[in-house]
Motif scaffolding. Structure first.
Motif, mmCIF file in Angstrom:
data_model
loop_
_atom_site.group_PDB
_atom_site.id
_atom_site.type_symbol
_atom_site.label_atom_id
_atom_site.label_comp_id
_atom_site.label_asym_id
_atom_site.label_seq_id
_atom_site.Cartn_x
_atom_site.Cartn_y
_atom_site.Cartn_z
ATOM 1 N N LYS A 274 -2.800 18.720 1.622
ATOM 2 C CA LYS A 274 -2.687 18.597 0.164
ATOM 3 C C LYS A 274 -2.743 17.148 -0.292
ATOM 4 C CE LYS A 274 0.059 22.812 -0.477
ATOM 5 N NZ LYS A 274 1.412 23.343 -0.834
ATOM 6 N N CYS A 275 -2.269 16.232 0.557
ATOM 7 C CA CYS A 275 -2.264 14.822 0.174
ATOM 8 C C CYS A 275 -3.665 14.317 -0.139
ATOM 9 C CB CYS A 275 -1.644 13.967 1.282
ATOM 10 S SG CYS A 275 0.154 14.030 1.351
ATOM 11 N N TRP A 276 -4.653 14.820 0.570
ATOM 12 C CA TRP A 276 -6.016 14.321 0.382
ATOM 13 C C TRP A 276 -6.586 14.690 -0.981
ATOM 14 C CZ3 TRP A 276 -7.729 10.652 3.373
ATOM 15 C CH2 TRP A 276 -7.205 10.518 4.660
ATOM 16 N N HIS A 277 -5.971 15.618 -1.668
ATOM 17 C CA HIS A 277 -6.430 16.016 -3.002
ATOM 18 C C HIS A 277 -5.676 15.282 -4.110
ATOM 19 C CE1 HIS A 277 -8.775 19.235 -1.188
ATOM 20 N NE2 HIS A 277 -7.699 19.586 -0.502
ATOM 21 N N LEU A 278 -4.750 14.406 -3.736
ATOM 22 C CA LEU A 278 -3.965 13.663 -4.719
ATOM 23 C C LEU A 278 -4.567 12.278 -4.948
ATOM 24 C CD1 LEU A 278 -0.364 14.514 -3.466
ATOM 25 C CD2 LEU A 278 -1.597 15.553 -5.375
ATOM 26 N N PRO A 279 -4.697 11.849 -6.201
ATOM 27 C CA PRO A 279 -5.257 10.522 -6.485
ATOM 28 C C PRO A 279 -4.447 9.417 -5.809
ATOM 29 C CG PRO A 279 -5.039 11.819 -8.509
ATOM 30 C CD PRO A 279 -4.308 12.567 -7.429
ATOM 31 N N GLY A 280 -5.131 8.530 -5.130
ATOM 32 C CA GLY A 280 -4.488 7.373 -4.530
ATOM 33 C C GLY A 280 -4.220 7.473 -3.053
ATOM 34 N N TRP A 281 -4.143 8.708 -2.509
ATOM 35 C CA TRP A 281 -3.804 8.817 -1.097
ATOM 36 C C TRP A 281 -4.917 8.277 -0.191
ATOM 37 C CZ3 TRP A 281 -0.227 8.510 2.103
ATOM 38 C CH2 TRP A 281 -0.387 8.924 3.429
ATOM 39 N N ALA A 282 -6.167 8.582 -0.518
ATOM 40 C CA ALA A 282 -7.280 8.087 0.298
ATOM 41 C C ALA A 282 -7.297 6.565 0.325
ATOM 42 C CB ALA A 282 -8.603 8.629 -0.234
ATOM 43 N N ASN A 283 -6.949 5.941 -0.802
ATOM 44 C CA ASN A 283 -6.902 4.472 -0.838
ATOM 45 C C ASN A 283 -5.812 3.933 0.071
ATOM 46 O OD1 ASN A 283 -8.988 4.332 -2.676
ATOM 47 N ND2 ASN A 283 -7.626 4.344 -4.464
ATOM 48 N N THR A 284 -4.648 4.608 0.104
ATOM 49 C CA THR A 284 -3.559 4.162 0.979
ATOM 50 C C THR A 284 -3.995 4.183 2.440
ATOM 51 O OG1 THR A 284 -1.844 4.906 -0.544
ATOM 52 C CG2 THR A 284 -1.212 4.644 1.756
ATOM 53 N N VAL A 285 -4.646 5.271 2.848
ATOM 54 C CA VAL A 285 -5.114 5.375 4.235
ATOM 55 C C VAL A 285 -6.142 4.293 4.526
ATOM 56 C CG1 VAL A 285 -6.326 6.832 5.888
ATOM 57 C CG2 VAL A 285 -4.640 7.846 4.334
ATOM 58 N N SER B 246 0.821 -1.211 0.000
ATOM 59 C CA SER B 246 0.000 0.000 0.000
ATOM 60 C C SER B 246 0.854 1.260 0.000
ATOM 61 C CB SER B 246 -0.936 0.003 1.214
ATOM 62 O OG SER B 246 -1.858 -1.065 1.142
ATOM 63 N N TRP B 247 1.954 1.230 0.753
ATOM 64 C CA TRP B 247 2.772 2.441 0.866
ATOM 65 C C TRP B 247 3.624 2.698 -0.360
ATOM 66 C CZ3 TRP B 247 3.581 6.919 3.123
ATOM 67 C CH2 TRP B 247 2.833 7.212 4.260
ATOM 68 N N LYS B 248 3.818 1.703 -1.220
ATOM 69 C CA LYS B 248 4.479 1.966 -2.495
ATOM 70 C C LYS B 248 3.714 3.031 -3.261
ATOM 71 C CE LYS B 248 6.907 -2.333 -3.681
ATOM 72 N NZ LYS B 248 6.905 -3.504 -4.586
ATOM 73 N N ARG B 249 2.392 2.905 -3.261
ATOM 74 C CA ARG B 249 1.563 3.887 -3.949
ATOM 75 C C ARG B 249 1.443 5.173 -3.135
ATOM 76 N NH1 ARG B 249 -1.254 -1.026 -4.580
ATOM 77 N NH2 ARG B 249 -2.648 -0.475 -2.836
ATOM 78 N N GLY B 250 1.322 5.032 -1.830
ATOM 79 C CA GLY B 250 1.149 6.206 -0.985
ATOM 80 C C GLY B 250 2.347 7.140 -1.013
ATOM 81 N N LEU B 251 3.552 6.551 -1.114
ATOM 82 C CA LEU B 251 4.747 7.389 -1.115
ATOM 83 C C LEU B 251 4.803 8.287 -2.341
ATOM 84 C CD1 LEU B 251 7.410 8.135 0.257
ATOM 85 C CD2 LEU B 251 8.502 6.302 -1.052
ATOM 86 N N GLU B 252 4.294 7.795 -3.465
ATOM 87 C CA GLU B 252 4.288 8.618 -4.672
ATOM 88 C C GLU B 252 3.450 9.870 -4.462
ATOM 89 O OE1 GLU B 252 6.296 8.062 -7.184
ATOM 90 O OE2 GLU B 252 6.998 6.397 -5.943
#
Length: 318
Positions: A283-294, A237-243
C-alpha cells in the motif's frame, strides 16, 4: 646416606579461591565532569608578560587575526562547525533518553533455560533503582526472539535509561548492590555464543518509542548501516517517509547508534502477521512521497538487514 631427596608432602585440602569478576561499569564509580577537569589538577597557565606576548604574536591586528584564523579556524567556520554539531546532537535526538539494544546469540540447546532465566531476571532489573535515587532510571522497552533472519537463536532486548548518566548509574548499582544480577551473569554466560550492546537515541521526527501495549502479532526490526556522514540526509528523507508509513502500519520505534556500531539506524514495526506486513508495504507504493523516500535513501546505505521477531511473554511491548 640415601641420595634421594625427601619428597615434599602435598596437601589434599582444597584452597578457597576468591571468584574473579571481570571488569565492568561496576568498577567505575559515577562522577561529574569536574572529576576530570578540576582547576586544581589542570591549573591555568600564568598570563604572559608583554615581552613574551610580543615574541609569540606580531603586534599587528591583521596578522594576529590571520594567524588565529589559521590555527583555530575563522569565526564563520567555527559557527558552521557548531551548527553542524547542533544538527547531530539536537536536531536528530528526541531528548535525553538513551536506549540500549542488547543482542544475545544463544546456544540452541540452552534456549529454554535462557528464556526461563531472563523471564525471572529482566522484570526484576526493570524494577530496580539506584540506592540514592528512588525513581527508576531504567525501563524495559521490550524483549523478543528472532524467528526469521540470519541467526534464529538470537534474542533482542531494548532498555530505556533516563540519560547516559542514568545508564552508568544503573549498571554501577546492579554490579555492586544487587547479588541477583551477579548470579544472573554467572548463569547466562554458559548459555551464550556471543552478546552485543549498542547505545542509541531516538529520532526526534519519530515522536518517541511506543508505550507498552499488547497488540499481538509480529515485529520487524530493520537495521541500516549508513555511509559515513549521511545520517542527516537519512533523517530528512524519513521525515516525509514516516508520514506515508503511519497511514498503513504501526511504527514502534526508530533509533540511531551513538556507541557501538555507529552510522547504524534501527526501525521497529509491528504487524498482525507476515501477510499483513506484505499488504502494508504494498500500500505504501500507492501513497504520494513514498517512492521519493526510497529513491533518496537507497544510495545512503552500505547494507541492511531485516529480522522478524516475536515478543517474549514478559515483554512490555507485544
Amino acid at each position: 646416606m640415601s641420595s634421594l631427596r625427601a619428597l615434599r608432602p602435598f596437601s589434599t585440602a582444597s584452597r578457597a579461591l576468591a571468584k574473579t569478576r571481570v571488569p565492568s561499569l561496576g568498577n567505575v564509580p559515577p562522577h561529574d565532569d569536574g572529576h576530570y577537569f578540576s582547576p586544581t589538577r589542570y591549573p591555568a597557565p600564568p598570563p604572559a608578560t608583554e615581552s613574551q606576548a610580543s615574541d609569540v604574536m606580531p603586534s599587528s591586528d591583521a596578522k594576529s587575526g590571520l594567524i588565529k584564523s589559521i590555527l583555530y579556524g575563522s569565526d564563520q567556520s567555527k559557527k558552521e562547525q557548531a551548527a553542524a554539531e547542533r544538527s547531530y546532537s539536537n536536531q536528530l535526538s528526541r531528548g535525553k533518553y538513551v536506549h540500549e539494544m542488547v543482542v544475545h546469540k544463544v546456544r540452541p540447546d540452552r534456549a529454554p533455560d535462557y528464556v526461563d532465566l531472563v523471564s525471572q531476571v529482566y522484570p526484576r532489573i526493570a524494577a530496580t533503582g539506584p540506592l540514592d535515587d528512588s525513581s527508576h532510571k531504567v525501563h524495559l522497552v521490550g524483549s523478543w526472539r528472532t524467528v526469521i533472519g540470519d541467526d534464529l537463536d538470537t534474542y533482542v532486548h531494548i532498555w530505556e535509561y533516563s540519560s547516559f548518566a542514568g545508564f552508568h548509574d544503573v549498571n554501577f548499582h546492579l554490579h555492586n548492590h544487587e547479588p541477583f544480577f551477579l548470579d544472573y551473569i554467572e548463569k547466562v554466560r554458559p548459555m551464550l555464543v556471543s552478546r552485543k550492546s549498542d547505545l542509541m537515541q531516538e529520532f526526534d521526527f519519530w515522536g518517541g518509542t511506543a508505550a507498552p501495549h499488547d497488540l499481538g502479532g509480529i515485529f520487524e526490526l530493520r537495521s541500516y548501516n549508513l555511509k559515513a556522514g549521511q545520517l542527516l540526509n537519512w533523517e530528512t528523507s524519513w521525515k516525509r517517509g514516516l508520514e506515508c508509513r503511519r497511514q498503513v502500519m504501526e511504527p514502534v520505534g526508530a533509533w540511531f547508534n551513538q556507541l557501538g556500531e555507529i552510522n547504524t539506524v534501527h526501525h521497529l514495526w509491528q504487524f498482525a502477521d507476515l501477510e499483513h506486513r506484505k499488504s502494508c508495504r504494498d500500500k505504501c507504493w500507492h501513497l504520494p512521497g513514498w517512492a521519493n523516500t526510497v529513491h533518496e535513501t537507497v544510495g545512503l546505505v552500505n547494507r541492511m538487514q531485516s529480522h522478524v521477531l516475536v515478543a517474549l511473554p514478559f515483554s512490555p511491548l507485544k
